[in-house]
Scaffold this active site. Structure first.
Site, PDB file in Angstrom:
ATOM      1  N   ASP A 109      -8.877   8.642  -4.811  1.00 15.22           N
ATOM      2  CA  ASP A 109      -7.406   8.854  -5.087  1.00 15.22           C
ATOM      3  C   ASP A 109      -7.055  10.426  -4.604  1.00 15.22           C
ATOM      4  OD1 ASP A 109      -4.712   8.467  -5.651  1.00 15.22           O
ATOM      5  OD2 ASP A 109      -5.538   8.531  -7.951  1.00 15.22           O
ATOM      6  N   GLU A 157      -3.533   6.941  -0.932  1.00 18.62           N
ATOM      7  CA  GLU A 157      -3.099   8.133  -0.449  1.00 18.62           C
ATOM      8  C   GLU A 157      -1.382   7.916  -0.359  1.00 18.62           C
ATOM      9  OE1 GLU A 157      -1.822   7.009   2.034  1.00 18.62           O
ATOM     10  OE2 GLU A 157      -2.357   8.321   3.837  1.00 18.62           O
ATOM     11  N   GLY A 187       0.473   6.007   1.042  1.00 18.23           N
ATOM     12  CA  GLY A 187       1.129   5.749   2.614  1.00 18.23           C
ATOM     13  C   GLY A 187       1.647   6.876   2.963  1.00 18.23           C
ATOM     14  N   ASP A 190       2.886   4.836  -6.553  1.00 13.23           N
ATOM     15  CA  ASP A 190       2.525   3.910  -7.723  1.00 13.23           C
ATOM     16  C   ASP A 190       3.797   3.024  -8.196  1.00 13.23           C
ATOM     17  OD1 ASP A 190       0.581   5.948  -7.613  1.00 13.23           O
ATOM     18  OD2 ASP A 190       0.735   6.332  -9.799  1.00 13.23           O
TER      19      ASP A 190
HETATM   20  C1  GLA Z   1      -2.420   7.935  -9.204  1.00 12.02           C
HETATM   21  C2  GLA Z   1      -2.623   6.663  -8.647  1.00 12.02           C
HETATM   22  C3  GLA Z   1      -2.979   5.786  -9.728  1.00 12.02           C
HETATM   23  C4  GLA Z   1      -4.061   6.374 -10.761  1.00 12.02           C
HETATM   24  C5  GLA Z   1      -3.468   7.780 -11.133  1.00 12.02           C
HETATM   25  C6  GLA Z   1      -4.611   8.477 -11.999  1.00 12.02           C
HETATM   26  O1  GLA Z   1      -1.092   8.318  -9.651  1.00 12.02           O
HETATM   27  O2  GLA Z   1      -1.665   6.257  -7.831  1.00 12.02           O
HETATM   28  O3  GLA Z   1      -3.251   4.398  -9.404  1.00 12.02           O
HETATM   29  O4  GLA Z   1      -5.031   6.173 -10.473  1.00 12.02           O
HETATM   30  O5  GLA Z   1      -3.200   8.544 -10.154  1.00 12.02           O
HETATM   31  O6  GLA Z   1      -4.272   9.697 -12.462  1.00 12.02           O
END
Ligand code: GLA
Length: 373
Positions: A143, A179, A181, A201
């Site tokens: 991530d 990432e 997009g 998210d």
């Molecule tokens: C980002 C990701 C989420 C999750 C959090 C963890 O926001 O997009 O899916 O994994 O980090 O901190």
């Protein structure tokens, strides 16, 4: 080795740990709570329905790595340690997924107070890949977390570096990158990952679902067996979503051939949510590859149709009512993009007894998933 020939299915701990303000709370992320979720994944029938990857997301880590420089579980919340947890989860018949980041800070570290040195995999790619392989990890969620700003990294080469280290272990580890997009991942991620987040998210509200769906419109050419567009984990069953919205969310993800990562508390899950998530007819649409990911084929002011070819020659279509009032869809060769002689309602499998053209009524925020021949 041909990984992820169908969109990966599983459960991920992240959405469960968000409180009603969408803020992470790790106090309940413990060895015990995680094992209870894993058991519920089997007992509820999710594993039998195809959800096989059990993924531990951000927040499990200890503030310091161990004496060999390896990541370890939080000293109080994961006392038996991550390798023991993995063994236990895998003994239930599940596969195990873990979380790390390419930079120095995990996403949660950036706004939480469990800050420590070196939690991310930056310059520790080999140590981490080797540890994951030795522990029997089957899936890595890697991530980004603003690593371009925090560490000055470039996305493609940085993600490729971990792909290379995973490859060197010789283990079959699904590589899922995230990432959001930011750097056109669909253009390079198919080369060395099995799935890449397309968007930011997804949260448990209707606006977030619609915003995410809109951002998938042009991405259908990039998905194929072994490399999938990932519009993010499912929020089905979480606070803020109605039964109609849960259905719409699930049907659109299925038409997009999206990875299906359940993100709800499996112990508190209602029968209604379980029945939706384990509906085999809907899952079949998601897992089937008919040569192209679903795409938007018709758009009205507050309603749209998304469709995808199925490998048996039929066409699956979602009639999505985005609006706040009932909508009557005209289903015909113009709106579907092809003629049809018969149609079924996918979730129930019942024959809709329509042919050529029909008017189908869908309630506010609800959807119908149909399959025409
Ligand atoms: C980002 C990701 C989420 C999750 C959090 C963890 O926001 O997009 O899916 O994994 O980090 O901190």
């Amino acid at each position: 080795m041909a990984l992820a020939q169908t969109p990966p299915m599983g459960w991920n701990s992240w959405n469960v740990g968000l409180n009603s303000n969408d803020y992470p709370d790790f106090s309940n992320l413990t060895e015990k709570s995680i094992l209870n979720q894993a058991r519920a994944m089997v007992d509820s029938g999710l594993l039998a329905a195809g959800y096989e990857y059990f993924v531990l997301d951000d927040g499990y880590q200890n503030a310091r790595r161990d004496y060999r420089g390896r990541l370890q579980g939080h000293a109080l919340r994961f006392r038996a340690g991550i390798p023991a947890l993995i063994e236990e989860v895998k003994s239930l018949g599940l596969k195990f997924g873990i979380y790390s980041v390419p930079g120095s800070l995990t996403c949660a570290q950036q706004y939480n107070d469990y800050v420590a040195d070196g939690l991310g995999s930056l310059n520790k790619e080999q140590v981490d890949a080797e540890a994951f392989a030795e522990w029997g990890v089957d899936f890595l969620k890697y991530d980004w977390c603003r690593a371009h700003l925090n560490d000055g990294l470039f996305a493609k080469e940085t993600f490729a570096k971990m792909a290379n280290e995973l490859g060197k272990t010789g283990k079959e580890i699904v590589y899922s990158i995230s990432e959001y997009g930011l750097f056109k991942p669909h253009e390079w991620a198919p080369e060395f990952t099995q799935m890449w987040r397309t968007t930011d998210d997804l949260f448990a509200n209707w606006d977030s679902i619609l915003r995410t769906i809109d951002l998938q419109v042009d991405l259908y050419p990039y998905s194929k067996p072994g490399s999938w567009n990932d519009p993010d984990m499912l929020q089905i069953g979480n606070h803020g979503l109605t039964a109609a919205e849960n259905r719409s969310h699930f049907y659109v993800w299925a038409i997009l051939n999206a990875p299906l990562m359940v993100g709800t508390d499996l112990i508190k899950m209602t029968d209604e949510v379980r029945d939706l998530l384990t509906n085999r007819n809907v899952i079949e649409i998601d897992q089937d590859w008919g040569g192209q990911q679903g795409r938007r084929v018709w758009q009205g002011a507050e309603a749209e149709i998304w469709a995808k070819p199925m490998s048996d020659g039929s066409l699956a279509a979602v009639l999505l009512n985005r609006g706040d009032r009932t909508f009557i869809f005209s289903v015909n060769a113009d709106t579907l993009g092809r003629e049809f002689a018969s149609a079924i309602d996918v979730p129930t499998g019942s024959d809709l007894a329509i042919s050529g053209s029909a008017a189908l009524e869908v309630a506010a925020h609800d959807s119908m998933l149909i399959r025409v021949r």
